[in-house]
Design a protein around this motif. Structure first.
Motif, PDB file in Angstrom:
ATOM      1  N   MET A   1       1.052  -1.058   0.028  1.00 53.20           N
ATOM      2  CA  MET A   1      -0.072  -0.097   0.075  1.00 53.20           C
ATOM      3  C   MET A   1       0.969   1.106  -0.069  1.00 53.20           C
ATOM      4  N   PRO A   2       0.669   2.286  -0.902  1.00 53.27           N
ATOM      5  CA  PRO A   2       1.544   3.267  -0.999  1.00 53.27           C
ATOM      6  C   PRO A   2       1.383   4.301   0.031  1.00 53.27           C
ATOM      7  N   GLY A   3       2.516   5.175   0.303  1.00 54.74           N
ATOM      8  CA  GLY A   3       2.448   6.251   1.525  1.00 54.74           C
ATOM      9  C   GLY A   3       2.230   5.703   2.705  1.00 54.74           C
ATOM     10  N   TRP A   4       2.712   4.372   3.142  1.00 54.65           N
ATOM     11  CA  TRP A   4       2.433   3.851   4.513  1.00 54.65           C
ATOM     12  C   TRP A   4       3.229   4.917   5.572  1.00 54.65           C
ATOM     13  N   ASP A   5       2.494   5.233   6.637  1.00 57.38           N
ATOM     14  CA  ASP A   5       3.140   6.179   7.425  1.00 57.38           C
ATOM     15  C   ASP A   5       3.692   5.591   8.774  1.00 57.38           C
ATOM     16  N   GLY A   6       3.927   4.429   8.810  1.00 58.80           N
ATOM     17  CA  GLY A   6       4.283   3.610   9.958  1.00 58.80           C
ATOM     18  C   GLY A   6       3.110   2.925  10.778  1.00 58.80           C
ATOM     19  N   THR A   7       1.785   3.388  10.518  1.00 61.37           N
ATOM     20  CA  THR A   7       0.596   2.621  11.296  1.00 61.37           C
ATOM     21  C   THR A   7       1.018   1.192  11.521  1.00 61.37           C
ATOM     22  N   PRO A   8       1.089   0.698  12.649  1.00 60.88           N
ATOM     23  CA  PRO A   8       1.046  -0.607  13.068  1.00 60.88           C
ATOM     24  C   PRO A   8       0.013  -1.348  12.589  1.00 60.88           C
ATOM     25  N   ALA A   9       0.133  -2.605  12.011  1.00 56.77           N
ATOM     26  CA  ALA A   9      -1.133  -3.716  11.840  1.00 56.77           C
ATOM     27  C   ALA A   9      -1.797  -3.617  13.126  1.00 56.77           C
ATOM     28  N   GLN A  10      -3.275  -4.143  12.828  1.00 56.09           N
ATOM     29  CA  GLN A  10      -3.969  -4.464  14.098  1.00 56.09           C
ATOM     30  C   GLN A  10      -3.582  -5.886  14.425  1.00 56.09           C
ATOM     31  N   PRO A  11      -3.594  -5.920  15.948  1.00 53.01           N
ATOM     32  CA  PRO A  11      -3.183  -7.318  16.320  1.00 53.01           C
ATOM     33  C   PRO A  11      -4.696  -8.067  16.580  1.00 53.01           C
ATOM     34  N   MET A  12      -5.354  -8.728  15.668  1.00 52.51           N
ATOM     35  CA  MET A  12      -6.499  -9.093  15.867  1.00 52.51           C
ATOM     36  C   MET A  12      -6.505 -10.503  16.652  1.00 52.51           C
ATOM     37  N   VAL A  13      -5.523 -11.325  16.462  1.00 51.17           N
ATOM     38  CA  VAL A  13      -5.440 -12.390  17.442  1.00 51.17           C
ATOM     39  C   VAL A  13      -5.357 -12.086  18.897  1.00 51.17           C
ATOM     40  N   GLY A  14      -4.447 -11.077  19.257  1.00 48.18           N
ATOM     41  CA  GLY A  14      -4.068 -10.575  20.289  1.00 48.18           C
ATOM     42  C   GLY A  14      -5.338  -9.881  20.970  1.00 48.18           C
ATOM     43  N   GLN A  15      -5.923  -9.194  20.254  1.00 45.04           N
ATOM     44  CA  GLN A  15      -7.015  -8.268  20.984  1.00 45.04           C
ATOM     45  C   GLN A  15      -8.321  -9.239  21.491  1.00 45.04           C
ATOM     46  N   THR A  16      -8.339 -10.415  20.569  1.00 39.66           N
ATOM     47  CA  THR A  16      -9.389 -11.403  20.830  1.00 39.66           C
ATOM     48  C   THR A  16      -9.046 -11.938  22.173  1.00 39.66           C
ATOM     49  N   ARG A  17      -7.690 -12.459  22.371  1.00 41.01           N
ATOM     50  CA  ARG A  17      -7.296 -13.247  23.414  1.00 41.01           C
ATOM     51  C   ARG A  17      -7.483 -12.097  24.816  1.00 41.01           C
ATOM     52  N   HIS A  18      -6.913 -10.884  24.470  1.00 44.75           N
ATOM     53  CA  HIS A  18      -7.134  -9.716  25.673  1.00 44.75           C
ATOM     54  C   HIS A  18      -8.573  -9.839  26.258  1.00 44.75           C
ATOM     55  N   VAL A  19      -9.424  -9.694  25.167  1.00 46.99           N
ATOM     56  CA  VAL A  19     -10.962  -9.463  25.658  1.00 46.99           C
ATOM     57  C   VAL A  19     -11.453 -11.061  26.410  1.00 46.99           C
ATOM     58  N   LEU A  20     -11.102 -11.911  25.665  1.00 51.22           N
ATOM     59  CA  LEU A  20     -11.404 -13.097  26.274  1.00 51.22           C
ATOM     60  C   LEU A  20     -10.820 -13.333  27.607  1.00 51.22           C
TER      61      LEU A  20
END
Length: 349
Positions: free
Chosen positions: A288-307
């Motif tokens: 993806m062009p112009g990436w500004d360093g925004t980190p990827a979403q930790p989708m698996v980690g977020q689910t583990r955190h909420v559960l």
């Protein structure tokens, strides 16, 4: 051999299409909810192996399969779908049910349990969307990358995939055709499912447009320049509209909490900490062009955190990781999925 039948059921909200085993009108209800760009067809094999004590039903969400294509109000997150599900269960006189949700359907059943925890016997999540939505967040606590949700919503869908879906493309000349996406991402290559043609037809039942898939969008000053709109499927998954991170609060007063099993394919490339459908991760790998360093979403980690928070208030949580499986574990590895599901059903409250 047991066969499934289909029917349309009028409810207080809309007429919904379901698959069911017509020979079973009693037993503990097990309700299967499909994911994005699919339908109840993806649950056939999982439904057919349930023991006699259970009554399996799979529903088409609004705008998919044979259910009425009513518009999706994305400002409610996934509540249009969750409220539709509640209306169906009311008509079927199912006061309490085991719920099974795949991908976006995992978010739907999470929302249903968040709003109606006493109506749930057990919850089985199959590669579910993060409790913080899809795209536009970082960190285990789901912090927004931008206040407007930039990087999520209807504008993040690939236009060629949307076009081929709308055209009813059944081939795989393009890597973005529904069949190619199924073969490359829904399941882990080189697997080609036995019901592949049926699954492609299921994908093609998706209604396309601003009120459905992918939904509308609006420009953003933040990278990648697109923010969620207020209508349609991908916008109801945007983190500005959908969050179910407070399950622990919702069930805190219950003496017994519904058991939750999370089944995930180890090699899922859709719901992943390095998802190939997350624009931030695509930016990080130069796609993806112009990436500004925004980190990827930790989708698996977020689910583990909420559960994990749910477990700390007394909820029973089990994570089952299936090696060499992709996004549709129930299709790819029916034996492992079935074992995990039956164990959860047996623990139901």
């Amino acid at each position: 051999m047991t066969t499934l039948t289909a029917r349309r059921i009028p409810t207080a909200r809309l007429t919904q299409h379901i698959l069911e085993d017509a020979s079973k009108d009693v037993g503990e209800p097990v309700v299967f909810v499909h994911g994005n760009v699919s339908s109840s067809i993806f649950w056939q094999d999982a439904m057919l192996v349930l023991p006699e004590r259970y009554r399996p039903i799979a529903v088409d969400l609004r705008g998919f399969g044979g259910t009425d294509p009513l518009p999706v109000d994305a400002t409610r997150g996934l509540r249009d779908y969750a409220d539709d599900l509640a209306a169906l269960l009311d008509v079927l006189h199912m006061e309490r049910a085991h719920l099974v949700g795949w991908s976006m359907g995992g978010g739907v059943v999470l929302q249903h349990m968040r709003d109606r925890p006493t109506a749930v016997r057990s919850l089985t999540l199959v590669n579910p969307v993060s409790p913080y939505g899809f795209g536009g967040t970082q960190g285990l606590d789901g912090r927004l990358n931008s206040p407007d949700g930039a990087g999520s919503g209807g504008g993040t869908a690939h236009p060629d995939f949307v076009r081929l879906l709308a055209e009813g493309d059944r081939g795989e000349e393009s890597p973005l055709s529904p069949r190619a996406v199924l073969a490359s991402y829904y399941v882990k290559p080189p697997l080609r499912p036995e019901r592949e043609d049926e699954y492609v037809e299921s994908m093609l039942s998706t209604r396309v447009g601003d009120d459905h898939y992918p939904g509308d969008s609006r420009p953003s000053r933040a990278w990648p320049g697109v923010a969620p709109g207020t209508r349609g499927v991908l916008n109801c998954l945007a983190p500005t509209h959908f969050r179910v991170d407070d399950l622990d609060i919702a069930v805190a007063g219950l003496p017994v909490k519904p058991p939750v099993t999370w089944v995930r394919g180890e090699d899922d490339m859709i719901v992943s900490d390095t998802s190939l459908f997350d624009l931030a991760h695509l930016g990080a790998i130069g796609a993806m062009p112009g990436w500004d360093g925004t980190p990827a979403q930790p989708m698996v980690g977020q689910t583990r955190h909420v559960l994990g928070r749910y477990a700390r208030v007394g909820g029973r949580v089990r994570e089952v990781t299936v090696p060499t499986a992709g996004h549709a574990v129930h299709v790819e590895r029916p034996k492992e999925f079935g074992e995990a599901l039956l164990e959860t059903l047996a623990e139901g409250v």
